[in-house]
Design a protein around this motif. Structure first.
Motif, PDB file in Angstrom:
ATOM      1  N   MET A 611     -19.439 -39.107 -24.243  1.00  0.00           N
ATOM      2  CA  MET A 611     -19.790 -38.646 -25.585  1.00  0.00           C
ATOM      3  C   MET A 611     -20.554 -39.730 -26.347  1.00  0.00           C
ATOM      4  SD  MET A 611     -17.291 -37.509 -28.737  1.00  0.00           S
ATOM      5  CE  MET A 611     -16.945 -39.226 -29.171  1.00  0.00           C
ATOM      6  N   LEU A 612     -20.107 -40.977 -26.249  1.00  0.00           N
ATOM      7  CA  LEU A 612     -20.791 -42.074 -26.931  1.00  0.00           C
ATOM      8  C   LEU A 612     -22.200 -42.272 -26.387  1.00  0.00           C
ATOM      9  CD1 LEU A 612     -17.970 -44.783 -27.224  1.00  0.00           C
ATOM     10  CD2 LEU A 612     -18.760 -43.184 -28.968  1.00  0.00           C
ATOM     11  N   ASP A 659     -21.652 -27.837 -16.480  1.00  0.00           N
ATOM     12  CA  ASP A 659     -22.953 -28.502 -16.495  1.00  0.00           C
ATOM     13  C   ASP A 659     -23.433 -28.750 -17.914  1.00  0.00           C
ATOM     14  OD1 ASP A 659     -23.284 -28.600 -13.722  1.00  0.00           O
ATOM     15  OD2 ASP A 659     -23.958 -26.520 -13.676  1.00  0.00           O
ATOM     16  N   ALA A 660     -22.581 -28.488 -18.891  1.00  0.00           N
ATOM     17  CA  ALA A 660     -23.001 -28.578 -20.291  1.00  0.00           C
ATOM     18  C   ALA A 660     -23.261 -30.018 -20.683  1.00  0.00           C
ATOM     19  CB  ALA A 660     -21.923 -27.981 -21.193  1.00  0.00           C
ATOM     20  N   LYS A 688     -22.301 -19.141 -23.784  1.00  0.00           N
ATOM     21  CA  LYS A 688     -21.036 -19.021 -23.063  1.00  0.00           C
ATOM     22  C   LYS A 688     -20.636 -20.354 -22.446  1.00  0.00           C
ATOM     23  CE  LYS A 688     -18.772 -16.149 -19.544  1.00  0.00           C
ATOM     24  NZ  LYS A 688     -18.975 -15.051 -18.569  1.00  0.00           N
ATOM     25  N   ASP A 689     -21.596 -21.059 -21.841  1.00  0.00           N
ATOM     26  CA  ASP A 689     -21.305 -22.357 -21.225  1.00  0.00           C
ATOM     27  C   ASP A 689     -20.889 -23.382 -22.270  1.00  0.00           C
ATOM     28  OD1 ASP A 689     -21.912 -21.318 -18.774  1.00  0.00           O
ATOM     29  OD2 ASP A 689     -23.931 -22.164 -18.660  1.00  0.00           O
ATOM     30  N   ALA A 690     -21.540 -23.322 -23.444  1.00  0.00           N
ATOM     31  CA  ALA A 690     -21.212 -24.267 -24.509  1.00  0.00           C
ATOM     32  C   ALA A 690     -19.764 -24.083 -24.965  1.00  0.00           C
ATOM     33  CB  ALA A 690     -22.169 -24.098 -25.677  1.00  0.00           C
ATOM     34  N   LYS A 691     -19.310 -22.837 -25.001  1.00  0.00           N
ATOM     35  CA  LYS A 691     -17.928 -22.564 -25.418  1.00  0.00           C
ATOM     36  C   LYS A 691     -16.922 -23.064 -24.385  1.00  0.00           C
ATOM     37  CE  LYS A 691     -19.004 -18.504 -28.267  1.00  0.00           C
ATOM     38  NZ  LYS A 691     -18.856 -17.038 -28.423  1.00  0.00           N
ATOM     39  N   LYS A 692     -17.338 -23.094 -23.102  1.00  0.00           N
ATOM     40  CA  LYS A 692     -16.429 -23.536 -22.047  1.00  0.00           C
ATOM     41  C   LYS A 692     -16.381 -25.056 -21.925  1.00  0.00           C
ATOM     42  CE  LYS A 692     -18.172 -21.250 -18.588  1.00  0.00           C
ATOM     43  NZ  LYS A 692     -18.329 -20.686 -17.216  1.00  0.00           N
ATOM     44  N   ALA A 693     -17.376 -25.731 -22.470  1.00  0.00           N
ATOM     45  CA  ALA A 693     -17.437 -27.191 -22.332  1.00  0.00           C
ATOM     46  C   ALA A 693     -16.256 -27.855 -23.029  1.00  0.00           C
ATOM     47  CB  ALA A 693     -18.748 -27.716 -22.900  1.00  0.00           C
ATOM     48  N   LYS A 694     -15.847 -28.983 -22.517  1.00  0.00           N
ATOM     49  CA  LYS A 694     -14.716 -29.713 -23.072  1.00  0.00           C
ATOM     50  C   LYS A 694     -15.060 -30.254 -24.449  1.00  0.00           C
ATOM     51  CE  LYS A 694     -11.370 -33.258 -21.722  1.00  0.00           C
ATOM     52  NZ  LYS A 694     -11.011 -34.251 -20.665  1.00  0.00           N
ATOM     53  N   LEU A 698     -11.960 -32.884 -30.299  1.00  0.00           N
ATOM     54  CA  LEU A 698     -10.780 -32.062 -30.587  1.00  0.00           C
ATOM     55  C   LEU A 698      -9.600 -32.483 -29.713  1.00  0.00           C
ATOM     56  CD1 LEU A 698      -9.350 -29.686 -31.927  1.00  0.00           C
ATOM     57  CD2 LEU A 698     -10.347 -28.190 -30.195  1.00  0.00           C
ATOM     58  N   ASN A 699      -9.860 -32.704 -28.432  1.00  0.00           N
ATOM     59  CA  ASN A 699      -8.770 -33.114 -27.544  1.00  0.00           C
ATOM     60  C   ASN A 699      -8.195 -34.463 -27.961  1.00  0.00           C
ATOM     61  OD1 ASN A 699      -9.072 -30.811 -26.079  1.00  0.00           O
ATOM     62  ND2 ASN A 699     -10.028 -31.747 -24.289  1.00  0.00           N
TER      63      ASN A 699
END
Length: 750
Positions: A611-612, A659-660, A688-694, A698-699
């Motif tokens: 992410m960084l 793959d997001a 749809k893929d964006a919604k499945k990405a981690k 939030l975690n």
């Protein structure tokens, strides 16, 4: 300065005469839609709405300012920024002709003569058509990409092009860059030429469809937002959409529509709506014609503006609308189908509060953390005032979700307010009441300096356990009230980025109530006007400063371009005396430990490191203001970007199996296409893929709450300090949210 009609008329005639050269090109054309009469002129209703707005803004605005020459100069600047922010349509020659208007726009409003701002808009339309026509002409000859030249695409601080020749150079570079982007994505010259010609032709058609309401809306937006960043004028179309956004419902068929080429296409269907229940419509279907009632004539809508098609499809509940459809799987010459639907009240559930449960495992311990995502502080004021027991309300929805999460055995709650731009002040107040026993929530000061303390008077909480609130730069207004109150009470942890910094309250003024017209149809629109400033219960303001998180996550760099501090005319930060309240806990007792655990965890987290790295790449791309137009140079850059994105995708695959990437189009490899040029299927898949990405932030927030629960469980003395009311509150049943009287609700727009 007094109004000088001769000069304004001269300017209007100048625009009109020049405009007449291409007026024939701005008729109905091939769209099949009745075109506006050119040149555009204001209506008496619009002139009246402008003057009425000025009366309210100069008398009742929180920071009322006279509509005089000084204000006129600011409106002038704002108007041209709205029309041509990148300075790609007007030249210095144009601006010299319009310069006298700097001190005349105030007179135009007071005298109900809007010919001056409309003349500017007319010239803008003409220039836009000319520029796109010029760009289409460049496509025939192509470009030499071996030349070393660059294109400065960030023109925020650029000057207006001095003349036509300089404007032509700018547009040659813009068009060349469009071509190069597609070339780098692997398109051949013929495909590029077709794609860009279609793109520019479509732009011309959309510009031709601009009408007087668009011109008036733009001018009044310039005036309203010059008084302060959050005062707005809403024309009849904009007012209807604002109302829908606040109540999260409309009367129609329940379909999200999108403009594609000359067609209005069904993008998605709303669950529970008439469209999806019919079983006869699907994503990708094209609407060819619309008819009213069982037997009304079908009106061809090919080439129409999207909002015009939407207006024909929306209608009163239990009335009938007929759609002539070209199915998604049929070619352009395919067989049309007629679908008859009965309009119903449709809830927009995608924009309502949602819940999920995140299982956080650390060592041998697993804890359930409930997450409530709240996109806005919505409320159906109309249904509420009419006594509808099922009126839509953010507080009611969240209270219900909290009950469900408790039944599922969660040990902590995360309220996700990222990108929640606000909404109803009353909802922010009552929703805070779900998490505190009772007490003040916010202080509101009016233009006279009088301060009112608003709060929760109902004892009891819907959730009395550990709480965290997620925020980012897009968390604004009513969201900041909620987050600030939770922080001041030490009721929960605030986690994320510093918030937007909007500390003002707006009220809706229905201008039609003051109209002299007998028409039942909305004519004048609404004024969303700043009337108050709110303050935290600790006496500070969220204005400009926003809410600072207890545990800060990395910023994405948008704060330079986004937030209250980026507005030149934002109100200054002030403070008042604190309200009479007592914190319900002392979260400082374990905040250092939580920060230490957080830092240690993210240092070792591959997902956090990814992410960084993505944020750093995003900031690097955002910082660029120009780009090379040399193919060889850009190809090298393209390969470098490709390698970076390939690495990101591989790391995502290893972490969460997707793959997001970051989710921002600027972080992904450029395909040279605009959003509406990609296939609908690929666009839906991307969503749809964006919604499945981690969701890494939030975690991590859920894990911070996991740590907080663990620390409290391990140390009863600490628990008594950090849990609300010492962990001894007995009023933990889901309670009915406190609600202000219906009469007070409409003034609470935020």
């Amino acid at each position: 300065m007094k109004f000088r009609p001769a000069l304004v008329l001269l300017l209007a005639l100048t625009a009109t005469c020049v405009f007449a050269q291409s007026a024939a090109d701005l008729g109905a054309g091939s769209t099949g839609r009745k075109a506006a009469s050119w040149p555009l002129t204001s209506t008496p209703s619009e002139a009246q709405a402008a003057q009425l707005s000025a009366r309210f803004l100069t008398r009742f605005h929180y920071d009322a300012q006279p509509l005089d020459d000084a204000m006129s100069a600011r409106i002038y600047k704002a108007y041209f920024k709205l029309l041509d922010s990148e300075k790609v349509f007007f030249t210095q020659v144009d601006m010299a002709k319009f310069a006298p208007l700097k001190t005349q726009l105030d007179d135009a409003i007071w005298n109900q003569d809007l010919s001056a701002p409309f003349s500017v808009f007319n010239l803008y339309v003409q220039r836009a058509v000319e520029r796109m026509t010029y760009a289409r002409g460049l496509l025939k000859q192509g470009f030499d990409f071996s030349v070393d030249e660059s294109y400065t695409f960030d023109r925020d601080h650029a000057d207006w092009p001095k003349d036509q020749a300089e404007l032509d150079t700018l547009w040659r570079q813009r068009t060349k860059n469009d071509w190069l982007r597609l070339k780098l994505a692997g398109k051949n010259d013929d495909d590029i030429r077709k794609t860009l010609d279609k793109r520019y032709a479509g732009y011309i058609e959309r510009v031709k469809q601009l009408d007087g309401e668009d011109a008036f809306q733009t001018f009044m937006t310039a005036y309203a937002e010059t008084t302060d960043p959050h005062t707005d004028y809403l024309g009849p179309r904009a007012a209807e959409n604002f109302d829908i956004a606040m109540k999260l419902s409309l009367e129609g068929i329940g379909a999200q529509l999108q403009a594609r080429d000359d067609y209005t296409m069904i993008f998605t269907l709303v669950p529970g709506g008439p469209a999806i229940k019919s079983g006869k419509l699907k994503s990708g279907d094209r609407i060819v014609a619309v008819g009213q009632g069982d037997n009304g004539p079908l009106t061809d809508v090919i080439g129409w503006r999207l909002d015009d098609v939407v207006n024909r499809i929306r209608g009163k509940k239990d009335t009938t609308v007929r759609l002539e459809i070209l199915p998604a799987d049929a070619g352009l010459d395919g067989k049309h189908e007629i679908v008859t639907l009965v309009r119903k009240k449709v809830s927009i559930e995608d924009s309502a509060a949602k819940k999920k449960v995140v299982d956080i495992k650390d060592g041998d311990v697993t804890r359930k953390i409930g997450v409530i995502e709240l996109p806005s502080f919505y409320s159906d004021f109309g249904a509420r005032s009419e006594g509808d027991k099922d009126f839509k309300s953010a507080t009611r929805d969240v209270a219900k979700l909290l009950g469900e999460l408790k039944a599922e055995g969660v040990q902590g709650i995360v309220v996700d307010l990222r990108n929640n731009g606000g909404g109803s002040l009353a909802e922010a107040n009552s929703l805070t009441g779900l998490f505190i026993d009772k007490g003040p929530v916010v202080q509101v000061r009016d233009s006279k300096g009088q301060v009112e303390v608003q709060g929760d008077d109902n004892a009891g909480m819907a959730w009395s356990g550990p709480l965290a609130v997620m925020v980012n730069r897009g968390t604004a207004s009513a969201s900041e009230i909620f987050a600030a109150a939770i922080q001041d009470y030490h009721r929960g942890l605030i986690v994320g980025e510093p918030t937007f910094g909007k500390g003002t309250v707006q009220n809706l003024v229905d201008l039609d109530r003051f109209s002299q017209s007998d028409s039942e149809k909305p004519q004048l629109g609404e004024l969303k006007m700043t009337i108050q400033e709110f303050f935290r219960i600790n006496g500070g303001s969220t204005q400009l400063k926003g809410v600072t998180p207890d545990i800060a996550f990395p910023k994405n760099g948008d704060d330079k371009d986004f937030g209250e501090s980026t507005y030149d005319n934002a109100l200054k930060w002030t403070q008042i005396a604190p309200a009479d309240y007592q914190p319900v806990a002392n979260l400082n007792a374990y905040l250092p430990q939580l920060l230490q655990l957080h830092d240690a965890r993210v240092t070792k987290s591959p997902a956090w490191k990814l992410m960084l790295d993505e944020l750093a790449q995003y900031k690097t791309m955002r910082a660029k203001t120009s780009i090379s137009l040399n193919f060889a140079t850009r190809e090298v850059e393209r390969k470098q970007q490709d390698a970076i994105q390939s690495d990101f995708r591989a790391r995502h695959k290893a972490i969460d199996g997707t793959d997001a990437t970051l989710g921002d189009e600027q972080s992904n490899l450029d395909d040279g296409l605009n959003a509406n040029e990609r296939s609908l299927k690929s666009e839906l898949k991307q969503e749809k893929d964006a919604k499945k990405a981690k969701d890494v932030p939030l975690n991590e927030t859920a894990h911070i709450l996991f740590d907080a629960i663990g620390l409290a469980k391990a140390d009863p003395k600490l628990a008594a300090e950090v849990l609300p009311y010492g962990g001894k509150s007995s009023s933990t049943a889901a309670v009915a949210p406190s609600s202000p009287s219906p009469a007070a609700v409409p003034a609470a727009q935020h």
